[in-house]
Motif scaffolding. Sequence first.
Motif, PDB file in Angstrom:
ATOM      1  N   ALA A  48       2.828   0.608  -9.861  1.00 25.11           N
ATOM      2  CA  ALA A  48       2.833   0.884 -11.299  1.00 25.11           C
ATOM      3  C   ALA A  48       4.211   1.358 -11.768  1.00 25.11           C
ATOM      4  O   ALA A  48       4.615   1.086 -12.901  1.00 25.11           O
ATOM      5  N   PHE A  49       4.941   2.060 -10.907  1.00 24.20           N
ATOM      6  CA  PHE A  49       6.271   2.549 -11.250  1.00 24.20           C
ATOM      7  C   PHE A  49       7.220   1.389 -11.531  1.00 24.20           C
ATOM      8  O   PHE A  49       8.053   1.453 -12.431  1.00 24.20           O
ATOM      9  N   TYR A  50       7.068   0.317 -10.761  1.00 24.87           N
ATOM     10  CA  TYR A  50       7.953  -0.828 -10.923  1.00 24.87           C
ATOM     11  C   TYR A  50       7.437  -1.863 -11.918  1.00 24.87           C
ATOM     12  O   TYR A  50       8.226  -2.518 -12.597  1.00 24.87           O
TER      13      TYR A  50
ATOM     14  N   THR B   7      -2.356  -4.211  -9.213  1.00 29.69           N
ATOM     15  CA  THR B   7      -2.910  -3.700  -7.957  1.00 29.69           C
ATOM     16  C   THR B   7      -2.213  -4.342  -6.763  1.00 29.69           C
ATOM     17  O   THR B   7      -1.554  -5.384  -6.894  1.00 29.69           O
TER      18      THR B   7
ATOM     19  N   ASP C 239       0.818  -1.217   0.000  1.00 29.16           N
ATOM     20  CA  ASP C 239       0.000   0.000   0.000  1.00 29.16           C
ATOM     21  C   ASP C 239       0.850   1.264   0.000  1.00 29.16           C
ATOM     22  O   ASP C 239       0.401   2.331  -0.432  1.00 29.16           O
ATOM     23  N   ASP C 240       2.081   1.130   0.484  1.00 27.80           N
ATOM     24  CA  ASP C 240       2.979   2.285   0.583  1.00 27.80           C
ATOM     25  C   ASP C 240       3.946   2.369  -0.606  1.00 27.80           C
ATOM     26  O   ASP C 240       4.886   3.154  -0.592  1.00 27.80           O
ATOM     27  N   THR C 241       3.706   1.530  -1.627  1.00 31.60           N
ATOM     28  CA  THR C 241       4.611   1.445  -2.776  1.00 31.60           C
ATOM     29  C   THR C 241       3.867   1.794  -4.062  1.00 31.60           C
ATOM     30  O   THR C 241       2.723   1.368  -4.259  1.00 31.60           O
ATOM     31  N   ASP C 242       4.500   2.562  -4.922  1.00 29.12           N
ATOM     32  CA  ASP C 242       3.943   2.863  -6.238  1.00 29.12           C
ATOM     33  C   ASP C 242       4.218   1.667  -7.149  1.00 29.12           C
ATOM     34  O   ASP C 242       5.216   1.614  -7.872  1.00 29.12           O
TER      35      ASP C 242
END
Length: 330
Positions: free
Chosen positions: A314-316, A321, A309-312
């Motif tokens: 989509a960036f990785y 989801t 929940d604290d990680t983007d």
Amino acid sequence: MKFISNNNLTDPTLNLALEEYILRSLPDTDDYLLFYINEPSIIIGKNQNTVEEINAEYVESNGIHVVRRLSGGGAVYHDLGNLNFSFIMKDDGQSFHNFKKFTEPVVRALHKLGVNAALSGRNDLQVGERKISGNAQFSTKGKMFSHGTLLFDSEMENVVSALKVNAEKYVSKSTKSIRSRVANISEFLAEPITVEQFKQFIMESIFEGEDDIPYYELTEEDWANVRKLADERYRSWEWNYGRSPAFNMRQTKRIEGAGTFDVRLQVEEGVIVGAAVYGDFFGRGDSAEFAAKLVGARYDAGALKAILDDTDLAFYFGPVTAEQWLELLI
């Protein structure tokens, strides 16, 4: 946009080094187009575990290069019948994952040759059900490239024999084998042409409307830097193979629209002490950076969900989801 000649080099370590050098070092006031043709080689995606993607005995006995690229996606076979193109430019924040933007000029050129190609799935060009091109992207510090293969007259038996295939990748495909899925563009041409004639035709089509194709001339200093990068990165065992640590938990799953994920964890006394993420997904970030976030966490749904929940994500990893990722971990 300016065209950059690779001086007809066929060494994949030099061609990938040239592509990276253009991306990182040339002025971003221009966009660039690069073509290259490699001698027989397997080009590994950034996030893949090399030893699990190649048929090592076949690769060694046939003198096939194995080189890791900067972009994500899957492993591909290159040879002298395969033309590679790369669009290198500023990252405008809208173009990463937009494969249509970069494949459209190529599709238009193929249509002029009577080849009814179209973008299919995330990143493939197909003629009907047959794949003729795979594409991938890389972004860093406000710049990016989108590059792709064009199977023109490749040795298909080598494509089949040199690569191992993850069956998970083909679960949703109606045709199962690589051999039945891929095709050479030359099969669809009314009149035979050479790969060099094909290359010239694609280039002229992309620059259609220009009085003369604009070139960017590389200096000897540029080439010296390219050769240095080839030695330091693309000829390095650590870059191309790396060391795969031992893991006692593994989960492999294909997430529609994002790719295949192979997650490995070393869990000791309920705590994650090692982690790695392999796959053919596309992300801007380094998957190793994400894996490092998992190390030291308790191996339970609550602790892992808090990290997710604290990680983007989509960036990785592109369009995934937290719930989908949790299913990969637990």
